[in-house]
Write a protein that holds these residues in place. Structure first.
Motif, PDB file in Angstrom:
ATOM      1  N   LEU A  13     -12.819   1.670  -2.274  1.00  0.00           N
ATOM      2  CA  LEU A  13     -12.269   0.686  -3.210  1.00  0.00           C
ATOM      3  C   LEU A  13     -10.989   1.186  -3.870  1.00  0.00           C
ATOM      4  O   LEU A  13     -10.048   0.411  -4.083  1.00  0.00           O
ATOM      5  CB  LEU A  13     -13.316   0.324  -4.257  1.00  0.00           C
ATOM      6  CG  LEU A  13     -14.530  -0.422  -3.712  1.00  0.00           C
ATOM      7  CD1 LEU A  13     -15.553  -0.655  -4.817  1.00  0.00           C
ATOM      8  CD2 LEU A  13     -14.128  -1.726  -3.078  1.00  0.00           C
ATOM      9  N   ILE A  14     -10.938   2.468  -4.177  1.00  0.00           N
ATOM     10  CA  ILE A  14      -9.719   3.034  -4.768  1.00  0.00           C
ATOM     11  C   ILE A  14      -8.557   2.938  -3.778  1.00  0.00           C
ATOM     12  O   ILE A  14      -7.445   2.546  -4.145  1.00  0.00           O
ATOM     13  CB  ILE A  14      -9.960   4.487  -5.214  1.00  0.00           C
ATOM     14  CG1 ILE A  14     -10.871   4.507  -6.440  1.00  0.00           C
ATOM     15  CG2 ILE A  14      -8.649   5.205  -5.517  1.00  0.00           C
ATOM     16  CD1 ILE A  14     -11.386   5.892  -6.812  1.00  0.00           C
ATOM     17  N   PHE A  15      -8.817   3.279  -2.514  1.00  0.00           N
ATOM     18  CA  PHE A  15      -7.766   3.191  -1.500  1.00  0.00           C
ATOM     19  C   PHE A  15      -7.304   1.744  -1.303  1.00  0.00           C
ATOM     20  O   PHE A  15      -6.116   1.495  -1.102  1.00  0.00           O
ATOM     21  CB  PHE A  15      -8.236   3.773  -0.175  1.00  0.00           C
ATOM     22  CG  PHE A  15      -8.400   5.269  -0.184  1.00  0.00           C
ATOM     23  CD1 PHE A  15      -7.669   6.072  -1.034  1.00  0.00           C
ATOM     24  CD2 PHE A  15      -9.289   5.876   0.677  1.00  0.00           C
ATOM     25  CE1 PHE A  15      -7.810   7.449  -1.040  1.00  0.00           C
ATOM     26  CE2 PHE A  15      -9.445   7.249   0.691  1.00  0.00           C
ATOM     27  CZ  PHE A  15      -8.700   8.039  -0.165  1.00  0.00           C
ATOM     28  N   VAL A  16      -8.220   0.798  -1.372  1.00  0.00           N
ATOM     29  CA  VAL A  16      -7.855  -0.613  -1.234  1.00  0.00           C
ATOM     30  C   VAL A  16      -6.957  -1.046  -2.393  1.00  0.00           C
ATOM     31  O   VAL A  16      -5.945  -1.727  -2.184  1.00  0.00           O
ATOM     32  CB  VAL A  16      -9.115  -1.498  -1.138  1.00  0.00           C
ATOM     33  CG1 VAL A  16      -8.779  -2.961  -1.331  1.00  0.00           C
ATOM     34  CG2 VAL A  16      -9.816  -1.298   0.194  1.00  0.00           C
ATOM     35  N   LEU A  17      -7.290  -0.648  -3.606  1.00  0.00           N
ATOM     36  CA  LEU A  17      -6.473  -1.012  -4.767  1.00  0.00           C
ATOM     37  C   LEU A  17      -5.091  -0.360  -4.705  1.00  0.00           C
ATOM     38  O   LEU A  17      -4.078  -1.004  -5.009  1.00  0.00           O
ATOM     39  CB  LEU A  17      -7.186  -0.628  -6.054  1.00  0.00           C
ATOM     40  CG  LEU A  17      -8.427  -1.444  -6.387  1.00  0.00           C
ATOM     41  CD1 LEU A  17      -9.120  -0.879  -7.615  1.00  0.00           C
ATOM     42  CD2 LEU A  17      -8.064  -2.899  -6.606  1.00  0.00           C
ATOM     43  N   ILE A  18      -5.040   0.898  -4.287  1.00  0.00           N
ATOM     44  CA  ILE A  18      -3.748   1.581  -4.165  1.00  0.00           C
ATOM     45  C   ILE A  18      -2.887   0.907  -3.092  1.00  0.00           C
ATOM     46  O   ILE A  18      -1.689   0.683  -3.296  1.00  0.00           O
ATOM     47  CB  ILE A  18      -3.950   3.078  -3.859  1.00  0.00           C
ATOM     48  CG1 ILE A  18      -4.517   3.784  -5.094  1.00  0.00           C
ATOM     49  CG2 ILE A  18      -2.650   3.734  -3.416  1.00  0.00           C
ATOM     50  CD1 ILE A  18      -4.954   5.209  -4.844  1.00  0.00           C
ATOM     51  N   SER A  19      -3.495   0.574  -1.969  1.00  0.00           N
ATOM     52  CA  SER A  19      -2.722  -0.071  -0.904  1.00  0.00           C
ATOM     53  C   SER A  19      -2.259  -1.467  -1.315  1.00  0.00           C
ATOM     54  O   SER A  19      -1.170  -1.901  -0.936  1.00  0.00           O
ATOM     55  CB  SER A  19      -3.530  -0.142   0.389  1.00  0.00           C
ATOM     56  OG  SER A  19      -4.617  -1.021   0.254  1.00  0.00           O
ATOM     57  N   ALA A  20      -3.072  -2.165  -2.106  1.00  0.00           N
ATOM     58  CA  ALA A  20      -2.645  -3.473  -2.605  1.00  0.00           C
ATOM     59  C   ALA A  20      -1.435  -3.335  -3.513  1.00  0.00           C
ATOM     60  O   ALA A  20      -0.492  -4.140  -3.436  1.00  0.00           O
ATOM     61  CB  ALA A  20      -3.797  -4.151  -3.345  1.00  0.00           C
ATOM     62  N   GLY A  21      -1.442  -2.322  -4.364  1.00  0.00           N
ATOM     63  CA  GLY A  21      -0.295  -2.086  -5.235  1.00  0.00           C
ATOM     64  C   GLY A  21       0.959  -1.722  -4.455  1.00  0.00           C
ATOM     65  O   GLY A  21       2.048  -2.228  -4.733  1.00  0.00           O
ATOM     66  N   ILE A  22       0.809  -0.862  -3.464  1.00  0.00           N
ATOM     67  CA  ILE A  22       1.956  -0.459  -2.650  1.00  0.00           C
ATOM     68  C   ILE A  22       2.498  -1.661  -1.867  1.00  0.00           C
ATOM     69  O   ILE A  22       3.712  -1.863  -1.792  1.00  0.00           O
ATOM     70  CB  ILE A  22       1.563   0.691  -1.706  1.00  0.00           C
ATOM     71  CG1 ILE A  22       1.290   1.958  -2.512  1.00  0.00           C
ATOM     72  CG2 ILE A  22       2.657   0.953  -0.678  1.00  0.00           C
ATOM     73  CD1 ILE A  22       0.682   3.086  -1.700  1.00  0.00           C
ATOM     74  N   SER A  23       1.610  -2.466  -1.304  1.00  0.00           N
ATOM     75  CA  SER A  23       2.048  -3.649  -0.553  1.00  0.00           C
ATOM     76  C   SER A  23       2.769  -4.645  -1.455  1.00  0.00           C
ATOM     77  O   SER A  23       3.762  -5.255  -1.044  1.00  0.00           O
ATOM     78  CB  SER A  23       0.849  -4.338   0.095  1.00  0.00           C
ATOM     79  OG  SER A  23       0.262  -3.514   1.045  1.00  0.00           O
ATOM     80  N   LEU A  24       2.274  -4.799  -2.673  1.00  0.00           N
ATOM     81  CA  LEU A  24       2.911  -5.714  -3.608  1.00  0.00           C
ATOM     82  C   LEU A  24       4.307  -5.228  -3.987  1.00  0.00           C
ATOM     83  O   LEU A  24       5.250  -6.023  -4.055  1.00  0.00           O
ATOM     84  CB  LEU A  24       2.049  -5.889  -4.858  1.00  0.00           C
ATOM     85  CG  LEU A  24       2.441  -7.001  -5.808  1.00  0.00           C
ATOM     86  CD1 LEU A  24       2.300  -8.348  -5.111  1.00  0.00           C
ATOM     87  CD2 LEU A  24       1.573  -6.965  -7.047  1.00  0.00           C
ATOM     88  N   VAL A  25       4.452  -3.931  -4.202  1.00  0.00           N
ATOM     89  CA  VAL A  25       5.765  -3.374  -4.539  1.00  0.00           C
ATOM     90  C   VAL A  25       6.727  -3.532  -3.366  1.00  0.00           C
ATOM     91  O   VAL A  25       7.894  -3.904  -3.556  1.00  0.00           O
ATOM     92  CB  VAL A  25       5.629  -1.892  -4.959  1.00  0.00           C
ATOM     93  CG1 VAL A  25       6.981  -1.212  -5.042  1.00  0.00           C
ATOM     94  CG2 VAL A  25       4.904  -1.786  -6.288  1.00  0.00           C
TER      95      VAL A  25
END
Length: 109
Positions: free
Chosen positions: A11-23
């Motif tokens: 779940l942490i990796f999913v949230l981090i990747s969502a943030g990176i993709s959004l940026v």
């Protein structure tokens, strides 16, 4: 590692990747002043990150002998949330680029 730690890391990796993709999408949308380009870059990067994370999760969960049902529920929940995330990102990019187009027209016109 135990089962709960693997699930939490997923779940942490999913949230981090969502943030990176959004940026990534935000930068593309702002630089190109086209929300569709930002949306497409967010879509592509989030799918690539999701594939990488799910493949890691598959290996890590098999090492700790996680059952099939929790694995499926975690992955399906993330896959179900992906379209909602992309829809919100699309509206954000559309709003940001709409404001930019208006200021560029005022400056040039």
């Amino acid at each position: 590692m135990d089962v709960q730690k693997v699930a939490n890391l997923f779940l942490i990796f999913v949230l981090i990747s969502a943030g990176i993709s959004l940026v990534i999408g935000f930068v593309v949308a702002v630089r190109s002043t086209n929300y569709k380009k930002g949306y497409i870059s967010t879509f592509i990067s989030s799918v690539v990150f999701l594939i990488l994370i799910v493949s890691w999760y598959d290996k890590a969960s098999s090492n700790v002998f996680m059952g099939t049902i929790p694995w499926i529920l975690n992955v399906i929940a993330v896959i179900i949330m992906l379209p909602l995330y992309l829809l919100v990102a699309r509206f954000i990019f559309k709003k940001v680029t709409k404001g930019q187009k208006g200021t560029k027209e005022k400056i040039t016109g």
